[in-house]
Design an enzyme around this catalytic site. Structure first.
Site, PDB file in Angstrom:
ATOM      1  N   HIS A 195       0.865  -1.188   0.000  1.00 12.42           N
ATOM      2  CA  HIS A 195       0.000   0.000   0.000  1.00 12.42           C
ATOM      3  C   HIS A 195       0.897   1.232   0.000  1.00 12.42           C
ATOM      4  O   HIS A 195       1.666   1.457   0.938  1.00 12.42           O
ATOM      5  CB  HIS A 195      -0.919   0.012   1.213  1.00 12.42           C
ATOM      6  CG  HIS A 195      -1.858   1.180   1.224  1.00 12.42           C
ATOM      7  ND1 HIS A 195      -3.093   1.149   0.615  1.00 12.42           N
ATOM      8  CD2 HIS A 195      -1.726   2.426   1.768  1.00 12.42           C
ATOM      9  CE1 HIS A 195      -3.693   2.326   0.780  1.00 12.42           C
ATOM     10  NE2 HIS A 195      -2.888   3.115   1.471  1.00 12.42           N
ATOM     11  N   CYS A 196       0.815   2.015  -1.051  1.00 12.68           N
ATOM     12  CA  CYS A 196       1.648   3.210  -1.192  1.00 12.68           C
ATOM     13  C   CYS A 196       0.890   4.412  -0.629  1.00 12.68           C
ATOM     14  O   CYS A 196      -0.174   4.785  -1.137  1.00 12.68           O
ATOM     15  CB  CYS A 196       1.995   3.437  -2.662  1.00 12.68           C
ATOM     16  SG  CYS A 196       3.065   4.863  -2.944  1.00 12.68           S
ATOM     17  N   VAL A 197       1.449   5.008   0.419  1.00 11.82           N
ATOM     18  CA  VAL A 197       0.769   6.146   1.047  1.00 11.82           C
ATOM     19  C   VAL A 197       0.830   7.376   0.148  1.00 11.82           C
ATOM     20  O   VAL A 197      -0.066   8.234   0.188  1.00 11.82           O
ATOM     21  CB  VAL A 197       1.402   6.451   2.419  1.00 11.82           C
ATOM     22  CG1 VAL A 197       1.152   5.318   3.390  1.00 11.82           C
ATOM     23  CG2 VAL A 197       2.902   6.711   2.298  1.00 11.82           C
ATOM     24  N   GLY A 200      -1.845   6.834  -2.308  1.00  7.64           N
ATOM     25  CA  GLY A 200      -3.153   6.745  -1.668  1.00  7.64           C
ATOM     26  C   GLY A 200      -3.923   5.518  -2.082  1.00  7.64           C
ATOM     27  O   GLY A 200      -5.153   5.479  -1.915  1.00  7.64           O
ATOM     28  N   THR A 201      -3.260   4.516  -2.612  1.00 10.59           N
ATOM     29  CA  THR A 201      -3.916   3.289  -3.041  1.00 10.59           C
ATOM     30  C   THR A 201      -2.917   2.147  -2.979  1.00 10.59           C
ATOM     31  O   THR A 201      -1.719   2.362  -2.736  1.00 10.59           O
ATOM     32  CB  THR A 201      -4.466   3.428  -4.476  1.00 10.59           C
ATOM     33  OG1 THR A 201      -5.197   2.254  -4.807  1.00 10.59           O
ATOM     34  CG2 THR A 201      -3.346   3.611  -5.472  1.00 10.59           C
TER      35      THR A 201
END
Length: 283
Positions: A195-197, A200-201
């Site tokens: 999950h890549c902050v 955002g997804t």
């Protein structure tokens, strides 16, 4: 009185926030606000770093006048990187629920076609009904080989695998291999990577290729920007900044090593000869 003032300010601020949330519903969700804030911060970082170059680097400005293609390529890469970032962040990583729904809809459509595939055919003896089986009509209907989601998932695992070990306890769906539940998105993702902050997804089956393209473009842009900054610093600073940095680093390291050696020696001989511990006074 102070508490009353605080309550008044809080109530007025809450009203403003409520009106803002009604105008922009996406800001009402804390997770969406955090994601939008990170995206805005990343875009601002890009604009600040590039803007500083074009505001203060006179050599780059002169080079732009004589060689506009150089700056043009840099700006094209800058725009493409930002566009790729928003495309990747807005793409779906491929959720298990969506795949399951698609398989079930295809299976239902195939069953409907199979049910309505009874065609009357005329003969000399009268009318007779010919039933077309699904295996025979498969060449006419691409979805003829569709199966239920559970059976489809079980076929991906070794024989004898229990369906309970494949069911997500949060989504209550069967997970294919490499699928994982993301607690940030609260969904199971196909071929989950992470999950890549900043995006955002999640990064999964649906956007994995786009994510790698973005990483490559961002890496090239960062390296190019770093080269431009180093060139600017070497040109506008009389003494190379890295020489000063190296000297400061070595002086600090030498001071730390000497301090550790002095403390170690004092402690060692102090334990042998019962020396008093050194004291330091400041006037």
């Amino acid at each position: 009185m102070l508490s009353a003032l605080c309550h008044t300010l809080r109530d007025s601020g809450g009203g403003v926030l409520d009106r803002c949330y009604r105008v922009f519903p996406c800001l009402a969700d804390p997770a969406r606000r955090s994601s939008l804030g990170l995206k805005a911060a990343l875009v601002m970082l890009h604009l600040v770093f590039v803007g500083v170059l074009f505001l203060f680097d006179t050599d780059l400005i002169e080079k732009t006048k004589h060689q506009p293609w150089y700056t043009g390529l840099y700006l094209v890469l800058f725009v493409i990187t930002l566009v790729q970032y928003f495309v990747t962040s807005g793409s779906s990583p491929g959720y298990v629920l969506d795949a399951m729904r698609e398989v079930n809809e295809t299976n239902a459509l195939f069953r409907k076609i199979s049910t309505s595939s009874k065609q009357p055919a005329s003969s000399k003896n009268g009318n007779m009904v010919i039933t077309v089986e699904g295996s025979q009509s498969g060449r006419y209907f691409p979805g003829s080989n569709a199966t239920s989601w559970t059976k489809l998932v079980l076929e991906m695992y070794p024989p004898g695998t229990s369906i309970r070990t494949l069911t997500c306890p949060y989504c209550n769906v069967e997970q294919p291999p490499r699928a994982k539940h993301c607690h940030d998105c609260d969904k199971c993702v196909l071929q989950f990577d992470h999950h890549c902050v900043w995006l955002g997804t999640c990064v999964g089956q649906g956007n994995h290729c786009r994510f790698w393209w973005y990483l490559c473009e961002e890496t090239v842009l960062c390296l190019w920007t770093g080269v431009l900054y180093i060139t600017y610093l070497k040109t506008n600073i009389s003494r190379a900044w890295y020489d000063v940095f190296i000297e400061i680093f070595f002086l600090w390291s030498y001071d730390e090593v000497e301090g550790c050696n002095h403390d170690s020696a004092t402690g060692y001989f102090g334990n042998i000869f019962d020396f008093p511990a050194p004291t330091t006074t400041f006037s």
